[in-house]
Write an enzyme that holds these catalytic residues in place. Structure first.
Site, PDB file in Angstrom:
ATOM      1  N   ASP A  39     -53.866-140.568 -63.196  1.00 44.78           N
ATOM      2  CA  ASP A  39     -52.436-140.863 -63.284  1.00 44.78           C
ATOM      3  C   ASP A  39     -52.184-142.300 -63.722  1.00 44.78           C
ATOM      4  O   ASP A  39     -51.247-142.573 -64.480  1.00 44.78           O
ATOM      5  CB  ASP A  39     -51.750-140.600 -61.938  1.00 44.78           C
ATOM      6  CG  ASP A  39     -51.710-139.110 -61.630  1.00 44.78           C
ATOM      7  OD1 ASP A  39     -51.944-138.309 -62.566  1.00 44.78           O
ATOM      8  OD2 ASP A  39     -51.455-138.746 -60.458  1.00 44.78           O
ATOM      9  N   LEU A  85     -60.390-104.332 -79.656  1.00 45.71           N
ATOM     10  CA  LEU A  85     -61.732-103.877 -79.303  1.00 45.71           C
ATOM     11  C   LEU A  85     -61.722-102.389 -78.995  1.00 45.71           C
ATOM     12  O   LEU A  85     -60.781-101.876 -78.399  1.00 45.71           O
ATOM     13  CB  LEU A  85     -62.205-104.609 -78.044  1.00 45.71           C
ATOM     14  CG  LEU A  85     -62.566-106.080 -78.184  1.00 45.71           C
ATOM     15  CD1 LEU A  85     -62.732-106.706 -76.810  1.00 45.71           C
ATOM     16  CD2 LEU A  85     -63.846-106.240 -78.990  1.00 45.71           C
ATOM     17  N   LYS A 117     -63.992-109.725 -69.844  1.00 48.10           N
ATOM     18  CA  LYS A 117     -62.752-109.369 -70.532  1.00 48.10           C
ATOM     19  C   LYS A 117     -61.589-109.761 -69.638  1.00 48.10           C
ATOM     20  O   LYS A 117     -61.225-109.072 -68.700  1.00 48.10           O
ATOM     21  CB  LYS A 117     -62.708-107.883 -70.853  1.00 48.10           C
ATOM     22  CG  LYS A 117     -61.500-107.543 -71.716  1.00 48.10           C
ATOM     23  CD  LYS A 117     -61.642-106.187 -72.359  1.00 48.10           C
ATOM     24  CE  LYS A 117     -60.584-105.909 -73.400  1.00 48.10           C
ATOM     25  NZ  LYS A 117     -59.228-105.928 -72.900  1.00 48.10           N
ATOM     26  N   ARG A 138     -50.880-112.800 -80.517  1.00 46.49           N
ATOM     27  CA  ARG A 138     -51.546-111.850 -81.392  1.00 46.49           C
ATOM     28  C   ARG A 138     -50.532-111.005 -82.166  1.00 46.49           C
ATOM     29  O   ARG A 138     -50.722-110.710 -83.336  1.00 46.49           O
ATOM     30  CB  ARG A 138     -52.454-110.943 -80.560  1.00 46.49           C
ATOM     31  CG  ARG A 138     -53.130-109.878 -81.378  1.00 46.49           C
ATOM     32  CD  ARG A 138     -54.123-109.103 -80.531  1.00 46.49           C
ATOM     33  NE  ARG A 138     -54.816-108.120 -81.333  1.00 46.49           N
ATOM     34  CZ  ARG A 138     -54.342-106.913 -81.612  1.00 46.49           C
ATOM     35  NH1 ARG A 138     -53.170-106.553 -81.152  1.00 46.49           N
ATOM     36  NH2 ARG A 138     -55.016-106.082 -82.355  1.00 46.49           N
ATOM     37  N   CYS A 433     -25.548 -86.144 -73.191  1.00 46.67           N
ATOM     38  CA  CYS A 433     -26.148 -86.218 -71.855  1.00 46.67           C
ATOM     39  C   CYS A 433     -26.114 -87.678 -71.390  1.00 46.67           C
ATOM     40  O   CYS A 433     -26.635 -88.562 -72.066  1.00 46.67           O
ATOM     41  CB  CYS A 433     -27.587 -85.707 -71.899  1.00 46.67           C
ATOM     42  SG  CYS A 433     -28.506 -86.010 -70.377  1.00 46.67           S
TER      43      CYS A 433
HETATM   44  S1  IVH Z   1     -62.859-110.340 -78.806  1.00 45.76           S
HETATM   45  C1  IVH Z   1     -63.328-109.180 -82.476  1.00 45.76           C
HETATM   46  N1  IVH Z   1     -63.502-111.177 -76.398  1.00 45.76           N
HETATM   47  O1  IVH Z   1     -59.070-107.998 -75.410  1.00 45.76           O
HETATM   48  C2  IVH Z   1     -62.595-108.592 -81.366  1.00 45.76           C
HETATM   49  N2  IVH Z   1     -61.383-110.138 -76.691  1.00 45.76           N
HETATM   50  O2  IVH Z   1     -58.895-105.307 -76.463  1.00 45.76           O
HETATM   51  C3  IVH Z   1     -61.475-109.420 -80.886  1.00 45.76           C
HETATM   52  N3  IVH Z   1     -60.009-110.041 -74.678  1.00 45.76           N
HETATM   53  O3  IVH Z   1     -56.911-108.768 -78.056  1.00 45.76           O
HETATM   54  C4  IVH Z   1     -61.390-109.623 -79.434  1.00 45.76           C
HETATM   55  N4  IVH Z   1     -61.446-111.030 -73.341  1.00 45.76           N
HETATM   56  O4  IVH Z   1     -56.882-110.274 -75.994  1.00 45.76           O
HETATM   57  C5  IVH Z   1     -62.565-110.572 -77.148  1.00 45.76           C
HETATM   58  N5  IVH Z   1     -64.170-111.982 -74.333  1.00 45.76           N
HETATM   59  C6  IVH Z   1     -63.256-111.391 -75.086  1.00 45.76           C
HETATM   60  C7  IVH Z   1     -62.013-110.966 -74.563  1.00 45.76           C
HETATM   61  C8  IVH Z   1     -61.101-110.338 -75.399  1.00 45.76           C
HETATM   62  C9  IVH Z   1     -60.247-110.468 -73.425  1.00 45.76           C
HETATM   63  C10 IVH Z   1     -58.793-109.328 -75.112  1.00 45.76           C
HETATM   64  C11 IVH Z   1     -58.172-109.909 -76.353  1.00 45.76           C
HETATM   65  C12 IVH Z   1     -58.109-108.786 -77.343  1.00 45.76           C
HETATM   66  C13 IVH Z   1     -58.239-107.587 -76.460  1.00 45.76           C
HETATM   67  C14 IVH Z   1     -58.866-106.444 -77.229  1.00 45.76           C
END
Ligand code: IVH
Length: 669
Positions: A39, A85, A117, A138, A433
């Site tokens: 700070d 994915l 994920k 996205r 309706c």
């Molecule tokens: S790679 C090339 N890595 O999952 C593929 N996605 O279902 C692009 N996500 O839109 C995604 N953790 O928001 C990737 N370790 C990870 C991830 C991840 C979360 C999310 C991401 C993506 C979605 C796809």
């Protein structure tokens, strides 16, 4: 004013030191100073910048917040599309994934990078000359919302990369809120009388999509990078694991749970190891992700539709609990569909309290043999509506009741109709309706449609019940006096609603088309219609044949659209809306689709995009993509190792674009 050199260099020193502390704290999770020390440095920098405002640069750590609220988020095109994915739900699906890859690459074993994920929001960060110049959601993968000002408030995202960074690059990752951050945020919301978030994911989404960056700055948002998009001016590492390591070196946070594993067995070990620790992780995850480590191998594998063949999300089973069915009610949706819904004894599952679950249709209820009074297992996955998985027969009470779908609409008593081959049954009354009226008005007012703030479900119900509003066009005939006459409605709220209605009249054609609530016309289709036809008149007068030419519109959707505009009632509602001055900028068709009328041919491999992505991108800009070069071709895009098409193009004098020239062209477009 002259700024003394000593001040300038002190300023730079402070910034470097603060960024270094941020990096140690947020990226390495290894703080190097106390909060008090930190700070002090910040205060000194703020004081210097106040004294010499000319010293302020956008990358200064003092400049994360400061911007004014936005009216709306501008749209941005991702330079390289953002993919999604494919999912695997069991070991067999994982084995099949691994086998497909090994077969295609003709190798015995694959090295994967294993990642968690995170259940957050994907964002795309653009760094130019090391500076964070843009942050976007996205969106649909090609176009997202520009949330730069909000992204800048996330302290773990560097405003400036460190070390030997590339001229330009897109960093892909997840914005999320930790479990403790979520609890703290909801406590704060409760104290300030704000609305509570149902789970960390929604809290992260709501915070990132805040029009006022000052509010976002107070939200405990975090970020982990998990990949890259475009990269220019540097050769990226040849393996995904090294790319992630490189991102760390450039100052970006990467999940500490990331490892490389060997073969599908290695994937299973990681899946179970993380699965065991899942509940102890500081944030919610809904699975793990495996990616082929070798980028060359990734390129060979390529993509199917919007997902890479070289990556997969292996999901954990959703949370399940048991509860009791108190009753079964039938809801009537916007399009008249009758859906049975189970009213449940409230239970806490997957981070939210659940009080009802969809039962889909009568057949499903029969198949699962669900009766009122039954004890059931329910499951909630991600954001989807909870579902009844099965019943516990042993616990069935003597007085359980079998459910039957009504043979009349439960809301308006009209006849029910069922289209052959469909399980869905519908109320035949259409917009006569009240349930359908209400739902269609709620849809019309919703955020992605006309975005009428303050016109919530309850108010719409009230408006329809009192007869003030029968259809969406009536909304714009409301006055402050009429509204203020409603129960529980003050003058101030009435004025706010009128203001929001007025504001919503300035819209876009795609929003308007989406808002009409035509069956099967979602946001993406509405956008395609707007871009293809350019005007409302053209959409309204289009034949089924014309409509089928629009990207993503098949015969069924085309028929729904044509029938919608054939109905006098609908045409009248549209007419009245226009009379109330609902309007949108009269954009030239060529502006909407800058490449309309141009024909492209693609040959060779591109570094930043697959052929499918390139094609999709071109089509979204209105271009036609053809497989062979002819006199009608306007451009040939040539990647590395182009085929004979390039010679033919040269002979015909057709313009040939290399990848860079092509990217420049679409960026300008
Ligand atoms: S790679 C090339 N890595 O999952 C593929 N996605 O279902 C692009 N996500 O839109 C995604 N953790 O928001 C990737 N370790 C990870 C991830 C991840 C979360 C999310 C991401 C993506 C979605 C796809």
């Amino acid at each position: 004013m002259m700024i003394p050199e000593a001040i300038k260099s002190r300023c730079n020193e402070l910034r470097k030191e603060i960024e270094q502390h941020n990096y140690r704290y947020y990226v390495l999770d290894d703080p190097s100073v106390t909060d008090v020390n930190y700070d002090q440095l910040m205060d000194e920098l703020i004081a210097l910048e106040a004294q010499y405002p000319a010293l302020i640069t956008p990358e200064s750590p003092t400049q994360r917040v400061g911007a004014k609220p936005l009216a709306e988020f501008p749209e941005v095109n991702h330079i390289v599309p953002m993919l999604s994915l494919a999912n695997a739900f069991d070991e067999d699906e994982m084995k099949a994934f691994d086998k497909r890859i090994r077969d295609k690459l003709e190798v015995n074993t694959i090295e994967y990078v294993a990642e968690t994920k995170l259940d957050g929001l994907a964002v795309n960060l653009l760094y130019e000359e090391g500076k964070l110049t843009r942050g976007a959601t996205r969106g649909d993968g090609a176009t997202g919302e520009d949330v730069t000002l909000n992204v800048r408030t996330i302290k773990s995202i560097p405003l400036h990369m460190t070390g030997n960074y590339p001229a330009q690059m897109e960093v892909r990752g997840e914005v999320f809120i930790s479990n403790t951050g979520f609890i703290a945020l909801n406590k704060m919301q409760e104290q300030s009388g704000g609305k509570l978030f149902v789970n960390p994911r929604n809290a992260a989404a709501g915070s990132l999509r805040q029009l006022d960056p000052k509010i976002t700055a107070k939200r405990p948002l975090q970020f982990f990078a998990h990949g890259i998009g475009l990269i220019e001016g540097i050769n990226p590492p040849a393996r995904h694991a090294d790319i992630l390591e490189q991102l760390r070196q450039w100052g970006l946070p990467v999940s500490p749970e990331t490892r490389t594993v060997n073969g599908v067995v290695g994937c299973f070990v990681y899946y179970h190891e993380i699965g065991k620790r899942r509940a102890q992780l500081p944030y919610e995850i809904d699975g793990v992700v495996f990616k082929v480590n070798d980028i060359q191998q990734q390129k060979i594998l390529g993509f199917v539709s919007r997902a890479p063949r070289w990556a997969i999300a292996y999901k954990y089973p959703p949370a399940e609990v048991s509860t009791r069915v108190l009753g079964i009610e039938v809801q009537v949706g916007r399009t008249g569909a009758l859906t049975p819904v189970a009213r449940l004894e409230p239970v806490f599952v997957g981070g939210v309290t659940v009080t009802n679950a969809t039962l889909h249709n009568e057949e499903e209820i029969k198949r699962k043999d669900i009766r009122v009074g039954d004890t059931v297992i329910i499951r909630r996955a991600g954001d989807v509506i909870p579902e009844v998985v099965s019943i516990i027969k042993d616990k069935r009470p003597r007085n359980s009741r079998i459910f039957h779908m009504p043979d009349k609409c439960p809301v308006c008593s009209s006849d029910i109709e069922q289209i052959e081959g469909e399980t869905i049954i519908r109320c035949s009354a259409g917009l006569f309706c009240p349930a359908q009226q209400i739902q269609s008005i709620i849809h019309f007012a919703s955020r992605l449609a006309m975005d009428i703030e303050g016109l919530g479900d309850k108010l719409v119900e009230q408006l329809v019940a009192t007869g003030l509003v029968n259809n969406v066009a009536d909304l714009y005939k409301l006055t402050q006096e009429k509204l203020a006459g409603l129960e529980r409605m003050g003058d101030k709220s009435a004025a706010n609603v009128i203001h929001a209605l007025e504001k919503s009249k300035q819209t876009t054609l795609k929003r308007f088309l989406y808002a009409l609530g035509i069956r099967e016309v979602g946001e993406a289709t509405a956008r395609n219609l707007a871009n293809y036809f350019g005007t409302l008149e053209a959409v309204m007068n289009a034949t089924v044949d014309d409509l089928e030419k629009v990207p993503d519109v098949g015969p069924v959707v085309a028929q729904h659209i044509a029938s919608f505009f054939l109905e006098t009632h609908n045409r009248n509602v549209v007419k009245e809306l226009l009379k109330s001055r609902v309007q949108w900028p009269a954009v030239e068709k060529s502006e909407l689709q800058p490449l309309a009328g141009k024909t492209f041919v693609i040959t060779g491999k591109l570094d930043n995009m697959t052929r499918d992505e390139t094609k999709e991108r071109l089509q979204s800009l209105g271009a036609k993509v053809s497989g062979s070069v002819s006199k009608k071709t306007d451009y040939v895009i040539a990647g590395s190792e182009p085929g004979s098409k390039i010679e033919k193009a040269a002979k015909l004098g057709i313009e040939i674009l290399d990848e860079k020239a092509f990217l420049d062209l679409i960026r300008e477009s």
